[in-house]
Write a protein that holds these residues in place. Structure first.
Motif, PDB file in Angstrom:
ATOM      1  N   HIS A  47      -2.353  19.998 -10.906  1.00  0.00           N
ATOM      2  CA  HIS A  47      -3.263  18.601 -11.018  1.00  0.00           C
ATOM      3  C   HIS A  47      -2.664  17.325 -11.322  1.00  0.00           C
ATOM      4  O   HIS A  47      -3.133  16.221 -10.846  1.00  0.00           O
ATOM      5  CB  HIS A  47      -4.254  18.970 -12.316  1.00  0.00           C
ATOM      6  N   TYR A  48      -1.316  17.304 -11.737  1.00  0.00           N
ATOM      7  CA  TYR A  48      -0.601  16.193 -11.931  1.00  0.00           C
ATOM      8  C   TYR A  48      -0.194  15.607 -10.514  1.00  0.00           C
ATOM      9  O   TYR A  48      -0.364  14.475 -10.358  1.00  0.00           O
ATOM     10  CB  TYR A  48       0.713  16.174 -12.808  1.00  0.00           C
ATOM     11  N   GLN A  49       0.145  16.553  -9.845  1.00  0.00           N
ATOM     12  CA  GLN A  49       0.530  16.231  -8.419  1.00  0.00           C
ATOM     13  C   GLN A  49      -0.794  15.841  -7.598  1.00  0.00           C
ATOM     14  O   GLN A  49      -0.486  14.885  -6.860  1.00  0.00           O
ATOM     15  CB  GLN A  49       1.056  17.121  -7.643  1.00  0.00           C
ATOM     16  N   MET A  50      -1.794  16.455  -7.762  1.00  0.00           N
ATOM     17  CA  MET A  50      -3.151  15.892  -6.906  1.00  0.00           C
ATOM     18  C   MET A  50      -3.558  14.642  -7.486  1.00  0.00           C
ATOM     19  O   MET A  50      -3.996  13.763  -6.623  1.00  0.00           O
ATOM     20  CB  MET A  50      -4.325  16.908  -7.045  1.00  0.00           C
ATOM     21  N   LEU A  51      -3.405  14.271  -8.717  1.00  0.00           N
ATOM     22  CA  LEU A  51      -3.763  12.970  -9.393  1.00  0.00           C
ATOM     23  C   LEU A  51      -2.917  11.886  -8.774  1.00  0.00           C
ATOM     24  O   LEU A  51      -3.272  10.655  -8.448  1.00  0.00           O
ATOM     25  CB  LEU A  51      -3.734  12.972 -10.953  1.00  0.00           C
ATOM     26  N   ALA A  52      -1.468  12.431  -8.599  1.00  0.00           N
ATOM     27  CA  ALA A  52      -0.748  11.176  -8.091  1.00  0.00           C
ATOM     28  C   ALA A  52      -1.007  10.884  -6.533  1.00  0.00           C
ATOM     29  O   ALA A  52      -1.100   9.610  -6.033  1.00  0.00           O
ATOM     30  CB  ALA A  52       0.729  11.799  -8.175  1.00  0.00           C
ATOM     31  N   CYS A 111      -4.072  11.203  -5.101  1.00  0.00           N
ATOM     32  CA  CYS A 111      -5.308  10.565  -4.975  1.00  0.00           C
ATOM     33  C   CYS A 111      -5.008   9.110  -5.464  1.00  0.00           C
ATOM     34  O   CYS A 111      -5.636   7.893  -4.862  1.00  0.00           O
ATOM     35  CB  CYS A 111      -6.349  11.056  -5.832  1.00  0.00           C
ATOM     36  N   THR A 112      -4.240   8.547  -6.529  1.00  0.00           N
ATOM     37  CA  THR A 112      -4.044   7.390  -7.083  1.00  0.00           C
ATOM     38  C   THR A 112      -3.270   6.506  -5.920  1.00  0.00           C
ATOM     39  O   THR A 112      -3.878   5.473  -5.876  1.00  0.00           O
ATOM     40  CB  THR A 112      -3.174   7.589  -8.344  1.00  0.00           C
ATOM     41  N   ALA A 113      -2.185   7.294  -5.401  1.00  0.00           N
ATOM     42  CA  ALA A 113      -1.449   6.474  -4.247  1.00  0.00           C
ATOM     43  C   ALA A 113      -2.261   5.991  -3.173  1.00  0.00           C
ATOM     44  O   ALA A 113      -2.187   4.884  -2.572  1.00  0.00           O
ATOM     45  CB  ALA A 113      -0.115   7.224  -4.205  1.00  0.00           C
ATOM     46  N   LEU A 114      -3.260   6.935  -2.613  1.00  0.00           N
ATOM     47  CA  LEU A 114      -3.598   6.945  -1.314  1.00  0.00           C
ATOM     48  C   LEU A 114      -5.329   6.190  -1.621  1.00  0.00           C
ATOM     49  O   LEU A 114      -5.768   5.889  -0.615  1.00  0.00           O
ATOM     50  CB  LEU A 114      -3.931   8.353  -0.869  1.00  0.00           C
ATOM     51  N   GLY A 115      -5.822   6.257  -2.798  1.00  0.00           N
ATOM     52  CA  GLY A 115      -6.769   5.262  -3.255  1.00  0.00           C
ATOM     53  C   GLY A 115      -8.017   6.534  -2.728  1.00  0.00           C
ATOM     54  O   GLY A 115      -9.094   6.249  -2.335  1.00  0.00           O
ATOM     55  N   VAL A 116      -7.975   7.809  -2.887  1.00  0.00           N
ATOM     56  CA  VAL A 116      -8.952   8.986  -2.603  1.00  0.00           C
ATOM     57  C   VAL A 116      -9.285   9.478  -3.681  1.00  0.00           C
ATOM     58  O   VAL A 116      -8.601   9.776  -4.714  1.00  0.00           O
ATOM     59  CB  VAL A 116      -8.097   9.737  -1.540  1.00  0.00           C
ATOM     60  N   PRO A 117     -10.598   9.550  -3.848  1.00  0.00           N
ATOM     61  CA  PRO A 117     -11.111  10.012  -5.008  1.00  0.00           C
ATOM     62  C   PRO A 117     -11.353  11.585  -5.354  1.00  0.00           C
ATOM     63  O   PRO A 117     -11.381  12.201  -6.378  1.00  0.00           O
ATOM     64  CB  PRO A 117     -12.976   9.850  -5.051  1.00  0.00           C
ATOM     65  N   THR A 118     -10.876  12.365  -4.221  1.00  0.00           N
ATOM     66  CA  THR A 118     -10.883  14.053  -4.354  1.00  0.00           C
ATOM     67  C   THR A 118      -9.839  14.653  -3.677  1.00  0.00           C
ATOM     68  O   THR A 118      -9.201  14.159  -2.295  1.00  0.00           O
ATOM     69  CB  THR A 118     -12.322  14.455  -3.702  1.00  0.00           C
ATOM     70  N   ASP A 161       0.879  -1.253  -0.009  1.00  0.00           N
ATOM     71  CA  ASP A 161      -0.094  -0.133  -0.118  1.00  0.00           C
ATOM     72  C   ASP A 161       0.750   1.210  -0.134  1.00  0.00           C
ATOM     73  O   ASP A 161       2.165   1.196  -0.189  1.00  0.00           O
ATOM     74  CB  ASP A 161      -0.931   0.159   1.319  1.00  0.00           C
ATOM     75  N   TRP A 162       0.321   2.285   0.078  1.00  0.00           N
ATOM     76  CA  TRP A 162       0.919   3.474   0.096  1.00  0.00           C
ATOM     77  C   TRP A 162       1.866   4.024   0.878  1.00  0.00           C
ATOM     78  O   TRP A 162       2.894   4.737   0.817  1.00  0.00           O
ATOM     79  CB  TRP A 162      -0.052   4.905   0.044  1.00  0.00           C
ATOM     80  N   GLY A 163       2.015   3.350   2.204  1.00  0.00           N
ATOM     81  CA  GLY A 163       2.984   3.370   3.275  1.00  0.00           C
ATOM     82  C   GLY A 163       4.362   2.375   3.057  1.00  0.00           C
ATOM     83  O   GLY A 163       5.202   2.639   3.835  1.00  0.00           O
ATOM     84  N   GLU A 164       4.169   1.751   1.956  1.00  0.00           N
ATOM     85  CA  GLU A 164       5.182   0.644   1.760  1.00  0.00           C
ATOM     86  C   GLU A 164       5.977   0.990   0.429  1.00  0.00           C
ATOM     87  O   GLU A 164       5.380   1.303  -0.424  1.00  0.00           O
ATOM     88  CB  GLU A 164       4.647  -0.728   1.820  1.00  0.00           C
TER      89      GLU A 164
END
Length: 440
Positions: free
Chosen positions: A345-350, A352-359, A291-294
């Motif tokens: 927006h690239y940064q925000m997408l990264a 959300c993708t890593a953390l599995g958060v939609p917003t 996951d995101w912490g590993e």
């Protein structure tokens, strides 16, 4: 010699030419407020470099003002609140001055005067010294170490009720810092000297030593505003003499860092009363297994490359330990119209993708309305939320609280929808199983 004021905007892309001696140019470079380029002879070119503040020496003061036209009250509030959420803007009363140094000196004088209305605060301090008579407790280990075989003088430890406490030492240090500012107004200087004379028995801190720690209590409550302002000044301002005897005073801050620290603290405070917890500057791995912490750190022969590591400004984690809201602070948004907002927006997408958060919520310094953008071919939405720093400090904090609650409410709403859909799916599956059983 006429006093020269030079003012630049922090986003000024042209700069300004100025005549400076070699010594003045060197001092200005050392302050790091602006970049100084030599053109030839005494001609130099000054360019802002992302910092704001003021530098004063001899016949010159150079100011770099925030792009959002913040006055001293708002700037000091951002600086103070970021380190201490109890800091309030009424600590700064010198906003009538357009010049930073008189405003800070007047604000400090007024705050300390209010703090001393009931006299100088005193408290118990632990002392150790050699005396001819016993006072307090004998320090036997020190007596044996320093004076083996002698009975006098006696090494003792005792508690003394005196004004030489951390709170007063901080105020005295800030007063002397302001007294060192060149060409300070005579009336403000007299007020500061009068205040300094009231702190009899308080040791001056050696320049460069850490600010002593103090704990807010009911007993020192009348000092809180003055101490908050004094700590901001000691953290960001300095007065010193050069090798040639020129006294220079500098107050320099990096505005993007000030804004990021303020928003991080304000969001953490706004979310503190809600289930879960907020984690500022959370390390998050974008690549790698798990996951995101590993992730792989890139240290050692077996792991030569490592994974991509990011630090998210603020992440709120729900009661089950899962990230549910992402925030990021941007002092200078590329463009509120979206014309140059690619990198943000690239940064925000990264994130959300890593953390599995939609917003993801992108909080930036500026005015206008919230803008929502859905990322194509991804279940991710980026919300840009402006924060007008020129509003009253109370309104700025309220705006941050509204953004935090809206983000948290949207996240909780999504969880409820997901939970209901999951429950409906389980019910439908159970009904299908019953129908299958009946037919057989």
């Amino acid at each position: 010699m006429d006093f020269r004021h030079v003012t630049l905007d922090e986003l000024d892309l042209e700069g300004r030419e100025l005549e400076l001696t070699a010594q003045q140019a060197m001092l200005l470079r050392e302050s790091k407020l602006v970049d100084v380029r030599t053109l030839g002879g005494d001609r130099h070119w000054l360019m802002p470099n992302g910092r704001v503040g003021a530098v004063r020496f001899e016949d010159l003061q150079v100011n770099v003002t925030p792009n959002h036209k913040l006055d001293v009250t708002h700037l000091m509030f951002l600086l103070g609140y970021a380190k201490n959420p109890g800091f309030r803007p009424d600590s700064v009363v010198g906003e009538a001055h357009g010049d930073l140094w008189p405003a800070m000196a007047q604000s400090l004088a007024a705050s300390v005067e209010r703090a001393l209305r009931m006299g100088v605060l005193q408290g118990y301090t632990s002392e150790q010294e050699a005396l001819l008579t016993v006072r307090g407790r004998i320090a036997f280990e020190e007596q044996i170490r320093r004076r083996p075989g002698h009975t006098v003088p006696i090494e003792v430890r005792y508690d003394d009720f005196s004004p030489d406490i951390a709170e007063n030492q901080i105020l005295v240090a800030a007063i002397h810092l302001m007294l060192g500012v060149p060409r300070l107004d005579g009336e403000i200087r007299r007020r500061l000297l009068h205040l300094d004379a009231r702190f009899v028995g308080v040791k001056r801190l050696v320049p460069g030593t850490p600010t002593p720690r103090w704990q807010p209590t009911r007993l020192n409550e009348r000092y809180h505003a003055a101490l908050g302002l004094a700590e901001v000044l000691l953290r960001h301002a300095s007065t010193r003499a050069s090798a040639t005897g020129i006294t220079m005073s500098a107050f320099v801050v990096v505005m993007w860092k000030v804004f990021e620290d303020f928003v991080t603290t304000a969001l953490t405070e706004a979310l503190a009363a809600h289930p879960g917890y907020s984690s500022p500057h959370l390390p998050v791995y974008l690549t790698g297994a798990g996951d995101w912490g590993e992730g792989r750190t890139g240290r050692g022969q077996e792991d030569p490359h490592g994974d991509v590591l990011m630090n998210v400004d603020v992440v709120h984690v729900d009661g089950d330990g899962a990230p549910d809201v992402v925030f990021d602070a941007k002092y200078k948004l590329a463009s509120h119209t979206g014309r140059y907002a690619n990198a943000d927006h690239y940064q925000m997408l990264a994130y959300c993708t890593a953390l599995g958060v939609p917003t993801a919520w992108l909080i930036y310094a500026g005015g206008g309305a919230d803008i929502r953008r859905k990322i194509k071919n991804a279940v991710v939405e980026v919300v840009t939320a402006p924060l007008n720093l020129r509003e009253r400090p109370e309104a700025v904090l309220e705006r941050v609280r509204q953004v935090a609650l809206e983000a948290l409410g949207a996240s909780q709403g999504r969880r409820m929808v997901t939970a209901n859909a999951s429950a409906q799916g389980r019910v439908s599956e159970a009904l299908r199983d019953l129908g299958t059983s009946a037919e057989s």
